[in-house]
Motif scaffolding. Structure first.
Motif, mmCIF file in Angstrom:
data_model
loop_
_atom_site.group_PDB
_atom_site.id
_atom_site.type_symbol
_atom_site.label_atom_id
_atom_site.label_comp_id
_atom_site.label_asym_id
_atom_site.label_seq_id
_atom_site.Cartn_x
_atom_site.Cartn_y
_atom_site.Cartn_z
ATOM 1 N N PRO A 1 -18.455 -12.732 76.616
ATOM 2 C CA PRO A 1 -17.909 -13.703 75.799
ATOM 3 C C PRO A 1 -16.301 -13.007 75.411
ATOM 4 O O PRO A 1 -15.996 -12.476 74.469
ATOM 5 C CB PRO A 1 -18.734 -13.438 74.489
ATOM 6 C CG PRO A 1 -19.221 -11.949 74.519
ATOM 7 C CD PRO A 1 -19.308 -11.814 75.954
ATOM 8 N N VAL A 2 -15.443 -13.862 76.433
ATOM 9 C CA VAL A 2 -14.027 -13.579 76.231
ATOM 10 C C VAL A 2 -13.361 -14.092 74.864
ATOM 11 O O VAL A 2 -13.805 -15.435 74.547
ATOM 12 C CB VAL A 2 -13.390 -14.082 77.424
ATOM 13 C CG1 VAL A 2 -11.909 -13.742 77.207
ATOM 14 C CG2 VAL A 2 -13.915 -13.792 78.777
ATOM 15 N N PRO A 3 -12.771 -13.260 74.230
ATOM 16 C CA PRO A 3 -11.936 -13.820 72.945
ATOM 17 C C PRO A 3 -11.171 -15.158 73.264
ATOM 18 O O PRO A 3 -10.603 -15.075 74.256
ATOM 19 C CB PRO A 3 -11.194 -12.861 72.564
ATOM 20 C CG PRO A 3 -11.647 -11.322 73.214
ATOM 21 C CD PRO A 3 -12.293 -11.874 74.644
ATOM 22 N N PRO A 4 -11.030 -15.917 72.369
ATOM 23 C CA PRO A 4 -10.131 -17.177 72.534
ATOM 24 C C PRO A 4 -8.646 -17.082 73.012
ATOM 25 O O PRO A 4 -8.108 -17.567 73.454
ATOM 26 C CB PRO A 4 -10.378 -17.962 71.339
ATOM 27 C CG PRO A 4 -10.956 -16.835 70.134
ATOM 28 C CD PRO A 4 -11.537 -16.141 70.997
ATOM 29 N N GLN A 5 -8.125 -15.781 72.440
ATOM 30 C CA GLN A 5 -6.783 -15.689 72.631
ATOM 31 C C GLN A 5 -6.401 -14.911 73.986
ATOM 32 O O GLN A 5 -5.272 -14.843 74.347
ATOM 33 C CB GLN A 5 -6.079 -14.888 71.446
ATOM 34 C CG GLN A 5 -6.560 -13.265 71.229
ATOM 35 C CD GLN A 5 -7.958 -13.300 70.712
ATOM 36 O OE1 GLN A 5 -8.752 -14.199 70.680
ATOM 37 N NE2 GLN A 5 -7.839 -12.393 69.383
#
Length: 340
Positions: A58-62
């Protein structure tokens, strides 16, 4: 100055190691007052990179789509802001740091809150192997595990990069006992003879939770740092001391606990189990961890009393082979890629 750069990309956005290749993309620009553009000299590999490459993280949105969270390099420029925003850094400084992503590239934009000055005693390759692993170990020990001198600690996956850092931090801060688990006698010997762990247990041939209890005269350990999850859950409950802390950093052994798991120890041992993911934390939290690392580890790294163990250095053109080596689980220490 060119507005493009080379970076590692993943063919079809996800896939095996052989899907990695170097391509040309737009070069990022520092836009916030606390951001800096760094020319990357080296970057470290981490297990989350394998999961992200396969589309399972789950890659962070930023975060940019480019892999990589730790690096070393030199500051090229800053975003518009004050000297205070730059946290004491200036153009040309040699630094190492942690990012939400984007380190597998010639340039990266990162918050100055997550940069550290590179000691001259560390090579570019060693410095690139510090941020993610040593900050993760610091977080597990101090912020979550509430370690203080005299406590005992168990590091699972003892020859992993995070545990190698953690064992050294534990020894340097006077843990009463330091235990590890590992999958071979070679790795156990490395943890005990080279790093200074008290004892190690082979999870293939030993019941490590019973061995920990025997080694502590039935008391158990105060802090357990675990990357395995489901299959180790019962053993962790058994091996923890009263008022113990179990820090869950990974789920390599599965997401589910066995149906027969006995959770009684939560009550009668007053245990706390807490999970954490460093990459999803905000800049202020990561900045506090950086400061803790600078306080506890960097001075000892400079003196040579702690060491960054680098398993192998690859030119970044061989990033496929670097990922394949990490997937083999045969390493003891960091895998680093260099650019240039």
């Amino acid at each position: 100055m060119s507005d493009t750069m080379r970076a590692v990309a993943i063919q079809n956005t996800a896939g095996p190691a052989t899907a990695l290749h170097i391509t040309t993309i737009s070069k990022p620009e520092p836009t916030s007052p606390t951001s800096a553009l760094v020319k990357v000299k080296a970057f470290g590999l981490n297990r989350m990179d394998l999961l992200q490459r396969e589309g399972h993280y789950p890659v962070p949105p930023q975060a940019p789509s480019t892999l990589g969270v730790e690096f070393s390099g030199t500051i090229e420029k800053f975003g518009e802001g004050s000297e205070e925003d730059r946290q004491g850094f200036k153009v040309g400084d040699e630094v190492f740091g942690l990012a939400y992503g984007g380190a597998y590239a010639e340039f990266i934009v990162v918050s100055t809150k997550m940069l550290m000055h590179k000691p001259k005693e560390l090579s570019w390759e060693e410095a690139a192997g510090v941020p993610e692993t040593w900050i993760t170990a610091t977080q597990a020990m101090y912020l979550i595990g509430e370690f203080h001198p005299g406590k005992s600690i168990l590091w699972h996956a003892g020859a992993s990069s995070v545990s190698i850092a953690g064992i050294q931090l534990s020894k340097g801060d006077k843990a009463s006992k330091i235990f590890v688990t590992a999958g071979s006698q070679e790795k156990i010997d490395f943890c005990t003879n080279t790093l200074g762990a008290t004892a190690g247990f082979n999870y293939h041939t030993q019941d490590w939770s019973k061995e920990v209890l025997a080694a502590t005269e039935g008391k158990g350990v105060d802090i357990i740092v675990d990357f395995i999850g489901g299959t180790y859950f019962q053993g962790n409950l058994n091996a923890a001391a009263r008022d113990g802390r179990i820090v869950l950093l990974g789920l390599m052994g599965g997401l589910k606990v066995p149906a027969e798991t006995d959770i009684g120890a939560f009550l009668w041992k007053r245990l706390r189990v807490e999970g954490s993911s460093l990459r999803s934390r905000d800049e202020d939290y990561q900045g506090r961890l950086r400061d803790t690392l600078v306080e506890h580890a960097v001075p000892l790294l400079k003196k040579g009393e702690m060491k960054v163990f680098v398993e192998k250095v690859f030119p970044w053109e061989e990033v496929v082979q670097a990922h394949q080596l990490m997937e083999s689980n045969r390493t003891k220490g960091k895998i680093i890629c260099t650019i240039g």
